[in-house]
Each structure stands twice: as structure tokens, then as C-alpha cells.
Write a protein that holds these residues in place. Structure first.
Motif, PDB file in Angstrom:
ATOM      1  N   LEU A  10       0.857  -1.183   0.000  1.00 34.61           N
ATOM      2  CA  LEU A  10       0.000   0.000   0.000  1.00 34.61           C
ATOM      3  C   LEU A  10       0.889   1.227   0.000  1.00 34.61           C
ATOM      4  O   LEU A  10       1.686   1.428   0.928  1.00 34.61           O
ATOM      5  CB  LEU A  10      -0.900   0.021   1.241  1.00 34.61           C
ATOM      6  N   VAL A  11       0.785   2.063  -1.034  1.00 40.30           N
ATOM      7  CA  VAL A  11       1.525   3.320  -1.113  1.00 40.30           C
ATOM      8  C   VAL A  11       0.582   4.446  -0.725  1.00 40.30           C
ATOM      9  O   VAL A  11      -0.485   4.613  -1.327  1.00 40.30           O
ATOM     10  CB  VAL A  11       2.096   3.550  -2.521  1.00 40.30           C
ATOM     11  N   VAL A  12       0.975   5.213   0.281  1.00 43.92           N
ATOM     12  CA  VAL A  12       0.114   6.270   0.828  1.00 43.92           C
ATOM     13  C   VAL A  12       0.619   7.622   0.342  1.00 43.92           C
ATOM     14  O   VAL A  12       1.726   8.039   0.650  1.00 43.92           O
ATOM     15  CB  VAL A  12       0.116   6.234   2.369  1.00 43.92           C
ATOM     16  N   GLY A  13      -0.217   8.304  -0.425  1.00 48.13           N
ATOM     17  CA  GLY A  13       0.130   9.613  -0.954  1.00 48.13           C
ATOM     18  C   GLY A  13       0.621   9.521  -2.387  1.00 48.13           C
ATOM     19  O   GLY A  13       1.367   8.600  -2.737  1.00 48.13           O
ATOM     20  N   LEU A  14       0.189  10.476  -3.209  1.00 49.59           N
ATOM     21  CA  LEU A  14       0.592  10.487  -4.608  1.00 49.59           C
ATOM     22  C   LEU A  14       1.265  11.802  -4.979  1.00 49.59           C
ATOM     23  O   LEU A  14       1.048  12.346  -6.059  1.00 49.59           O
ATOM     24  CB  LEU A  14      -0.615  10.220  -5.532  1.00 49.59           C
TER      25      LEU A  14
END
Length: 496
Positions: free
Chosen positions: A27-31
């Protein structure tokens, strides 16, 4: 097992870019820039990536479209940043997400490890021959020091760049198709909070003062995060002799056997220090006969170039940069040439104009009291433009220390009342103008009021001691608004 257990790995062997990342559920949080780079790098190596963002600006939507094409499951909206999805093996978070965020608490509850962009970048280095890191943190001066360091390294003939919290995004630097010889890496307390594996050749804490207490939950945690930069350092832990906290952080760190403590000082250096002798930057740390001799690196005058004399804290930054470069084996001539060539970034004690005998200086980068103290301490008589978001910081000591330098104060921003109260306690005779308007176009009024308070020989100084996001997109936009208002004032003065 919680996210804070450094022994827990989502999968064994994830220590380099060619490890087996395939099928790993991340899960990657923030773009933002770092989140996009993380999702891209992981997807390229076969990980199953879900990327979430609370915001959906035009830039984020564009990044989301690209990632969707690459097979990333992108989810935009606040409802996606509350719970970690079932089956997640690793969370990679952007620097701005605090540990008390619901998503981070969810990861901790589920025992899912959390890495920041710095941790991921370290593990995305090449298996062999990866560029070593020289790392810098501190409450203030990080960017200047890292850019000085990069200039020195480049003048030594090395392919080097400033990366991390400044300059080239860290993952981009690590994965660049033309590998760097060495990286000068700026690390914020946010980034350091989540790192566990970085092992720098040399590392430095420039100074420590209360900042970002709302994010960290208190000064002890903030201090602990800063100190993590020293962990696993190989050759030299560089500390500030004038700030005993930085030396204590070195003493508390778990370093590689044989690593040295090297101090930098504005005074005459003792052995194993770099300091000043008769306006010469002198090295008594990286010379063979350091008990009896020193190597001349450059003069203080070399730092100013064609500009005005540099303030003391910039000299201190140069000493720290020189210490890191010398630890890496760079010679004195390259140190001198790199520091001579360095030019500071905008919004850092930048002289703008002199109007009717009053100098106007932009230090919008002074986003906390410690940075503002360095700026105020550079001038004798100041009309201070201050205020914004204090982030839990206390301005009382700053105002008490600088009261004798204040000709007047113009207050802006949401937390200006806290500064006003400190002024009432410690500088009751200093005239204060309170600007309640929080529109970004208010800076013309701010500059006009500051000009009214100033006398010939004074400095009108924007050094807010606070963050800018209550009124501006960032400190750069705040500084730009101040510079434009000063320019209009100067033009009006020419017309008279």
C-alpha cells in the motif's frame, strides 16, 4: 508485533533493487512526487501495488492515470485512507503522514511494517557498487548544507547530486540510469521517523530545536527522529559543538565499529574538529598530525563571493558540509572551490532592495523559531515580519532573546496572537502592527506598515518563525509575495 519493530520484514531479502519484489502486496500512501516514484518503482518490479491519496488535485489525477496504465490500483478520496486493506504486507508512506494518522495506526494494529520513501530508496539501491550516502539533518540549515556539499563533491570531479528532502527525489537518484558516484542526502525528521536500514558513510545533525511537535507528538520524539540519522554510520558522525544535544545524539547512536565523532565549531577547533582560525576554515579532524597541525580549507571571505558578508549560521553550514566531504576523502582544494562556487537558494536571507535607507530581506524559509533566531541575529535593528502556523512551537525564548534588536513588528497569519503575547511579556515598548487579513494579497499592506515603522539603517526582515500554509501554498509563495511587494514599494519610491 507492531510497525515499530525493526526486525520485522515483509519478506526476507528485500535489501536491493534486484531482490524478489514480485507479488508483494504494498500500500503506497500519498501520490505526491515521492509516492508516485514509490508506486512506479514497486510496480516495475512486479509488486501488487495499491496507491491511495486523500487529495485529488490535477497533478495527482495525472499521476493516477499513469499509474493505472502501469497496473497500479489507484484509489482517490478520504474513504481510502482510513484502514489498511486486507492482505497488505507493506505500507510505504509519504513524509507528511504522521504516525498518529488513522492509516498508520491501522497498520500498527495489524502488524504491517511501514517504510518511508527513504527506507524504500535505500532498499532499491544496486546490489553492488551503489552510490554511498552522505546524510544531513537538523532543524535549520539542511538545504544550504546539502547543496554546499553537492557543490564540493562535484568540484572534486565526482558525479554527485543533492537528493532527498531537496533537489532530486531520492528514488529517482538511486534508480538513475547513469549511476551517481555519491549522494548528498537531506533528511527531514518526518523521513527519519520511518527509516531503519540506512547506513551512511558520514552523517550530520546541524542543530536541534523544537519543531514539528504536532507531527511527532512531543520534543522527545522529534529529537529521537533526528538522532536516527547517526545509526549505522560508517566513518564520521558530524555534530555541532555549540549544540550539546547533537553530540549527545552521537553518543546515543548505534554506529559501525570505528566510526568517529567529528565536531564543527565557529571557534578554534580542537583535534577531531573543523573550525575557524583567523577567518580561515581549518580542518583538525582529517589530517595526519591533527594534534599539532590543521589543513586550510578556505576563508570566510570565500563564502560570500560578490555578495554581502555571510551570516554566522551560513559559515556553520559550510563547516558541516566540509566535514562530511573530508570524511569522504575530498581534498582541501575541492572543498574551497565548491564553497566558492556555491550560491544560496532564494528565500534564505536574500537581500532584495534598499528603499529610503532601509534594507529589505527575505528569509521566508525561516519556518520555525530557531531559524528566525538565526536570521534576526544577523542584524542589529530590525522591523520583523512574523507569523503563520507555529506547529506547536514556543516563541517565548525567541522574542526574549531578540527583543533588543526589534525596532517594530508586523504580525500576520493564524498564530500571530501567540507572538503578540510573547512581545507583550518581553518587548512591551516595541510597536506592533497586527494584520488580521489572511488573504495572500495582503503583503503590500504588510510591507507598507513595515516601512512606516522602519528608520534609515534598519532592516525589514521577513523571518516568520512559522509555516505558511494558512495563507500561502508554501514558504516560497510567501517569499515571492514579499519580494513583489518590496519591488512595488521600491518603484513607488523611485517615482517620488
Amino acid at each position: 508485533m507492531t510497525v515499530f519493530d525493526p526486525s520485522y520484514e515483509p519478506r526476507e531479502g528485500l535489501t536491493h533493487r534486484d531482490a524478489d519484489w514480485s507479488g508483494l502486496s504494498v500500500l503506497v500512501v500519498g501520490l505526491g512526487v515521492s509516492g508516485f516514484a514509490a508506486a512506479d518503482a514497486l510496480a516495475e518490479r512486479g509488486a501488487r501495488v495499491v496507491a491511495v491519496s486523500r487529495d485529488s488535485t490535477d497533478a495527482i489525477t495525472e499521476r493516477a492515470t499513469i499509474l493505472d496504465i502501469l497496473g497500479v490500483d489507484v484509489r482517490l478520496g478520504a474513504e481510502h485512507v482510513v484502514d489498511v486493506p486486507e492482505g497488505t504486507e507493506l505500507v510505504v508512506t509519504s513524509p507528511g503522514v504522521p504516525p498518529h494518522d488513522p492509516l498508520m495506526l491501522s497498520a500498527a494494529t495489524r502488524g504491517v511494517p511501514v517504510w518511508g520513501e527513504v527506507e524504500l530508496a535505500w532498499r532499491m539501491r544496486a546490489r553492488e557498487g551503489a552510490a554511498p550516502w552522505l546524510t544531513v539533518t537538523g532543524t535549520n540549515g539542511k538545504t544550504t548544507t546539502v547543496r554546499m556539499l553537492a557543490s564540493i563533491l562535484q568540484h572534486a570531479g565526482l558525479r554527485a547530486t543533492a537528493a532527498g528532502n531537496v533537489g532530486t527525489p531520492l528514488l529517482e537518484a538511486v534508480l538513475h540510469p547513469e549511476p551517481y558516484d555519491v549522494l548528498a542526502v537531506e533528511l527531514s525528521s518526518f523521513q527519519l521517523h520511518w527509516q531503519r536500514s540506512v547506513s551512511a558513510v558520514a552523517s550530520a545533525v546541524l542543530n536541534v530545536a523544537p519543531d514539528h511537535l504536532d507531527w511527532h507528538g512531543g520534543y522527545a520524539e522529534y529529537l529521537r527522529a533526528k538522532g536516527r540519522i547517526y545509526d549505522n554510520t560508517h566513518l564520521a558522525c558530524v555534530y555541532n559543538v555549540a549544540d550539546v544535544q547533537t553530540e549527545q545524539l552521537v553518543m546515543d547512536a548505534e554506529v559501525v565499529d570505528g566510526c568517529r565523532a567529528v565536531g564543527f565549531t565557529m571557534g578554534i577547533p580542537a583535534p577531531s574538529m573543523i573550525g575557524i582560525v583567523d577567518d580561515v576554515l581549518a580542518d583538525r579532524a582529517f589530517v595526519e598530525q591533527r594534534q599539532r597541525s590543521a589543513a586550510e580549507l578556505c576563508t570566510v571571505a570565500d563564502l560570500q563571493g560578490d555578495g554581502p558578508p555571510v551570516p554566522p549560521h551560513v559559515v556553520a553550514n559550510a563547516l558541516a558540509a566540509a566535514a562530511l566531504a573530508r570524511a569522504y576523502g575530498v581534498g582541501p582544494i575541492a572543498v574551497r572551490d565548491g564553497l566558492r562556487a556555491f550560491r544560496p537558494e532564494r528565500h534564505r536571507i536574500a537581500e532584495l532592495a534598499t528603499v529610503r535607507g532601509v534594507r529589505y530581506v527575505n528569509d521566508s524559509k525561516a519556518t520555525n523559531p530557531h531559524a528566525a533566531a538565526a536570521a534576526l541575529g544577523s542584524f542589529d535593528s530590525v522591523v520583523w515580519v512574523a507569523g503563520g502556523l507555529l506547529k506547536g512551537a514556543d516563541v517565548d525564548a525567541l522574542v526574549e532573546e531578540m527583543a533588543s534588536r526589534l525596532r517594530g513588528v508586523v504580525l500576520i497569519g493564524r498564530d500571530r496572537e501567540q507572538i503578540a503575547q510573547a512581545l507583550e511579556r518581553h518587548a512591551p515598548d516595541v510597536p506592533v502592527v497586527d494584520i488580521a487579513d489572511t488573504e495572500t494579497g495582503v503583503m503590500d499592506l504588510v510591507v507598507a506598515q513595515a516601512a512606516r515603522l522602519a528608520q534609515p539603517g534598519d532592516v525589514v526582515l521577513l523571518a516568520p518563525a512559522a509555516a505558511s500554509m494558512d495563507m500561502f501554498t508554501d514558504y516560497g509563495a510567501r517569499g515571492d509575495a514579499f519580494e513583489e511587494a518590496v519591488r512595488r514599494l521600491a518603484l513607488a519610491g523611485d517615482d517620488e
